[in-house]
Design an enzyme around this catalytic site. Structure first.
Site, PDB file in Angstrom:
ATOM      1  N   ILE A   1       0.690  -1.185  -0.068  1.00 31.10           N
ATOM      2  CA  ILE A   1      -0.047   0.084   0.030  1.00 31.10           C
ATOM      3  C   ILE A   1       0.761   1.191   0.186  1.00 31.10           C
ATOM      4  CG2 ILE A   1      -0.149  -0.102   2.565  1.00 31.10           C
ATOM      5  CD1 ILE A   1      -3.107   1.255   2.132  1.00 31.10           C
ATOM      6  N   CYS A   2       0.398   2.366  -0.545  1.00 28.72           N
ATOM      7  CA  CYS A   2       0.951   3.664  -0.730  1.00 28.72           C
ATOM      8  C   CYS A   2       2.265   3.555  -1.310  1.00 28.72           C
ATOM      9  CB  CYS A   2       1.175   4.009   0.873  1.00 28.72           C
ATOM     10  SG  CYS A   2       1.602   5.713   1.142  1.00 28.72           S
ATOM     11  N   ALA A   3       3.308   4.009  -0.887  1.00 28.89           N
ATOM     12  CA  ALA A   3       4.574   3.965  -1.558  1.00 28.89           C
ATOM     13  C   ALA A   3       5.072   2.509  -1.928  1.00 28.89           C
ATOM     14  CB  ALA A   3       5.565   4.767  -0.966  1.00 28.89           C
TER      15      ALA A   3
ATOM     16  N   TYR B   1       0.303   5.384  -4.100  1.00 27.29           N
ATOM     17  CA  TYR B   1       0.370   6.642  -3.773  1.00 27.29           C
ATOM     18  C   TYR B   1       0.666   7.492  -4.986  1.00 27.29           C
ATOM     19  CZ  TYR B   1       0.649  10.747  -0.709  1.00 27.29           C
ATOM     20  OH  TYR B   1       0.677  12.066  -0.120  1.00 27.29           O
TER      21      TYR B   1
ATOM     22  N   GLY C   1      -3.021  -0.860  -2.425  1.00 28.83           N
ATOM     23  CA  GLY C   1      -3.985   0.208  -1.914  1.00 28.83           C
ATOM     24  C   GLY C   1      -3.263   1.334  -2.197  1.00 28.83           C
TER      25      GLY C   1
END
Length: 180
Positions: A101-103, A122, A147
């Site tokens: 998720i994210c980075a 992200y 995510g």
């Protein structure tokens, strides 16, 4: 019982890490938090201190059904820790769950691991030449769950639950946590 490892490093986005741990434990998944720093105490990106269950060098990952890579400012250090990228490759090749998720999806994509797969992450952390990036909150492509960021952490955790335990358990946790 399904078993996952959630990796943590100083600078991890607490919401992404701990929401995943919380929701998955509610669902009955055996979750082990694993520090890749060599120490159990982690300082999150918003100065929240928490303790992991164990450290990376003490874990036999063969026993796990999945591995989770939370994002945050510590993602680069997570990717540089010995063995973490190779572990993602191993899990993907073995058909085991890899969730990022994210980075973290971008960090994994840099290695070519996500080439040709649908993913999200992200904004600004999506390197060229890797995944087929979307703007969705979460994306499941085979054994890869990704995510977008902290605001999607609950949905990311639900996608992991859905992948491992099915739609009925995912719906049960969705309802029990009173998500909108």
């Amino acid at each position: 019982m399904k078993k996952i490892a959630v990796l943590a490093v100083d600078g991890v986005e607490e919401t992404e890490c701990l929401t995943t741990v919380d929701f998955c434990r509610r669902a009955g998944i055996d979750v082990t938090t694993v520090s890749v720093t060599g120490k159990k105490q982690i300082l999150g990106s918003h100065h929240i201190i928490f303790h992991t269950d164990t450290v990376y060098d003490e874990v036999d990952f063969d026993d796990f059904d999945g591995i989770v890579y939370p994002g945050g400012p510590g993602t680069a250090a997570l990717g540089e820790a010995a063995g973490t990228r190779a572990l993602a490759k191993q899990f993907l090749e073995e058909g085991k769950l890899v969730a990022a998720i994210c980075a973290a999806p971008g960090m994994l994509s840099e290695t070519g691991l996500l080439k040709g797969r649908k993913a999200t992450g992200y904004p600004g952390c999506k390197p060229e030449g890797g995944a087929d990036w979307t703007e969705n909150a979460t994306v499941t492509d085979g054994n890869l769950v990704t995510g977008r960021g902290p605001g999607a952490a609950s949905y990311f955790a639900l996608a992991i639950i859905g992948y491992l335990l099915g739609a009925e358990k995912e719906a049960e946790i969705y309802a029990s946590t009173m998500m909108p």
